[in-house]
Enzyme design. Structure first.
Site, PDB file in Angstrom:
ATOM      1  CE1 TYR A 145      -3.994   2.133   0.766  1.00 34.29           C
ATOM      2  CE2 TYR A 145      -2.601   3.132   2.444  1.00 34.29           C
ATOM      3  CZ  TYR A 145      -3.759   3.143   1.690  1.00 34.29           C
ATOM      4  OH  TYR A 145      -4.677   4.158   1.850  1.00 34.29           O
ATOM      5  CE  LYS A 149      -3.752   4.602  -2.039  1.00 33.55           C
ATOM      6  NZ  LYS A 149      -4.861   5.251  -2.744  1.00 33.55           N
ATOM      7  NE  ARG A 186     -10.806   1.809   6.794  1.00 33.31           N
ATOM      8  CZ  ARG A 186     -11.084   2.534   5.721  1.00 33.31           C
ATOM      9  NH1 ARG A 186     -10.387   3.615   5.480  1.00 33.31           N
ATOM     10  NH2 ARG A 186     -12.047   2.189   4.894  1.00 33.31           N
ATOM     11  CB  VAL A 187      -8.465   2.127  15.032  1.00 29.95           C
ATOM     12  CG1 VAL A 187      -8.461   3.601  14.615  1.00 29.95           C
ATOM     13  CG2 VAL A 187      -8.422   1.995  16.530  1.00 29.95           C
ATOM     14  CB  SER A 189     -15.225   0.562  11.676  1.00 27.12           C
ATOM     15  OG  SER A 189     -13.948   0.263  11.171  1.00 27.12           O
ATOM     16  N   GLY A 207      -1.183   1.035  23.133  1.00 23.40           N
ATOM     17  CA  GLY A 207      -2.174   2.077  22.784  1.00 23.40           C
ATOM     18  C   GLY A 207      -1.619   3.484  22.866  1.00 23.40           C
ATOM     19  CB  THR A 210      -0.767   9.746  18.209  1.00 23.98           C
ATOM     20  OG1 THR A 210       0.221  10.088  17.221  1.00 23.98           O
ATOM     21  CG2 THR A 210      -0.186   9.838  19.595  1.00 23.98           C
ATOM     22  NE  ARG A 275       8.020   4.909  16.246  1.00 26.53           N
ATOM     23  CZ  ARG A 275       9.257   5.374  16.159  1.00 26.53           C
ATOM     24  NH1 ARG A 275       9.984   5.470  17.245  1.00 26.53           N
ATOM     25  NH2 ARG A 275       9.761   5.765  15.007  1.00 26.53           N
TER      26      ARG A 275
END
Ligand code: NAD
Ligand code: UDP
Length: 316
Positions: A145, A149, A186-187, A189, A207, A210, A275
């Protein structure tokens, strides 16, 4: 003036909102998609509009059609989906770009590319300005990806330099909202669906990484402003919301806003997971007079409402 506009990836999350917006502005819209991650359900409400057409087509193959403008959005965007068939992901990015640029050249159409903040990889500069060249692994699991891109951007600028094409390149940062695929990993959803179902919220790693989350309506406004910007402005231009949150903060917010009893658990961090990520949107402000207006809490509420409705209809 009414234009004929093609949106590749038009049955996907961003593409379906863009089709809706362009129809609302009075244009004729041709939605082109192979429905790999998009669904006809996302455009079902547009099919009766006589200005709207849908064509099932894979952009890794050439397409002969007449339009005035092309928004090239076709490409799976979630890591789960783009890693499912990584060779096809690179083909979609690179061969898809060649086919769409070739088409734009033949019919003299203006063309916008949906590039990504992933061109910055795991960045050493924070926030990321467009002048930063990025830190990207060329052979990791995200490379199909990221490098796809990046190569697409190269092609866009070479077609502009070599063939004088009118190009526009948007570097899109994490965007969320209704019509995200509930299972695309994805985070936003993932967390909302998990919270609504009372399942554990899966934070990858500690977690502390960011992301900056932009609501879909703001992003679509950015696309339209970029496409309609002065001939001389090509981008690349960052589009995203500079509000930066850790993934743990997002998990806690979603739990609080849904009133869920889900526990937050830690799963392994995928490799090459950036990160930190936050757009510098100075250029979008000066060239497009664009800045996002929807704060995370408001956008999350609309997205939670969307997934709640899906859940109550038994669709997830
Ligand atoms: P999405 O997966 O919902 O939509 C992508 C669409 O492209 C789908 O409808 C899919 O079926 C279609 N598609 C995939 N391969 C195709 C092919 N070979 N031929 C024709 N259609 C094909 O993703 P999205 O979030 O709507 O992303 C749209 C674009 O924006 C993508 O190019 C993505 O890389 C870019 N982008 C999105 C985000 C984001 O946060 N949503 C961030 C950065 C970049
Ligand atoms: N993430 C997470 N739990 C999930 C899905 C994602 O903690 O269930 C993390 C992921 O590791 C990344 C961030 O959330 O750090 C954003 O992930 P996403 O796949 O949405 O987008 P991207 O990594 O491409 O920015």
């Amino acid at each position: 003036m009414t234009k004929r506009i093609m949106v590749t990836g038009g049955t996907g999350f961003l593409g379906s909102h863009l089709c809706e917006r362009l129809l609302g502005d009075g244009h004729e819209v041709l939605c082109v998609d192979n429905c790999f991650t998009g669904t006809k359900g996302n455009i079902a409400h547009l099919l009766d509009n006589h200005n709207f057409e849908f064509l099932r087509h894979d952009i890794t193959f050439p397409l002969y059609i007449e339009v005035d403008e092309i928004y090239n959005l076709a490409c799976p965007a979630s890591p789960v989906h783009y890693q499912f068939d990584p060779v096809q992901t690179t083909k979609t990015c690179v061969m898809g770009a060649i086919n769409m640029l070739g088409l734009a050249k033949r019919i003299k159409a203006r063309i916008m590319q949906a590039s990504t903040s992933e061109v910055y990889g795991d960045p050493e500069i924070h926030p990321q300005p467009e002048s930063y060249w990025g830190r990207v692994n060329p052979n990791g699991v995200r490379s199909c990806y990221d490098e796809g891109k990046r190569c697409a951007e190269t092609l866009f600028f070479d077609y502009q330099r070599q063939h004088n094409l009118e190009i526009k390149v948007a570097r899109i940062f994490n965007t969320y909202g209704p019509r995200m695929h509930p299972n695309d990993g994805r985070v936003v959803s993932n967390f909302i669906v998990q919270a609504l179902k009372g399942e554990p919220i899966t934070v990858y790693g500690e977690g502390g990484q960011t992301r900056s989350f932009c609501y879909v309506d703001d992003m679509i406004e950015g696309f339209v402003r970029l496409m309609n910007s002065d001939d001389g402005f090509t981008g690349p231009v960052n589009l995203g919301n500079p509000g930066e949150f850790t993934i743990m903060e997002l998990a806690e917010k979603v739990v609080a806003m849904t009133g869920s009893r889900s526990e937050i658990i830690n799963n392994p961090l995928p490799s090459d997971d950036p990160r930190q990520r936050k757009p510098d949107i100075t250029l979008a402000g000066s060239e497009l007079a664009w800045q996002p207006g929807v704060v995370l809490d408001d956008g999350l509420k609309k997205t939670i409402d969307y997934f709640s409705a899906m859940l109550s209809r038994g669709e997830i």
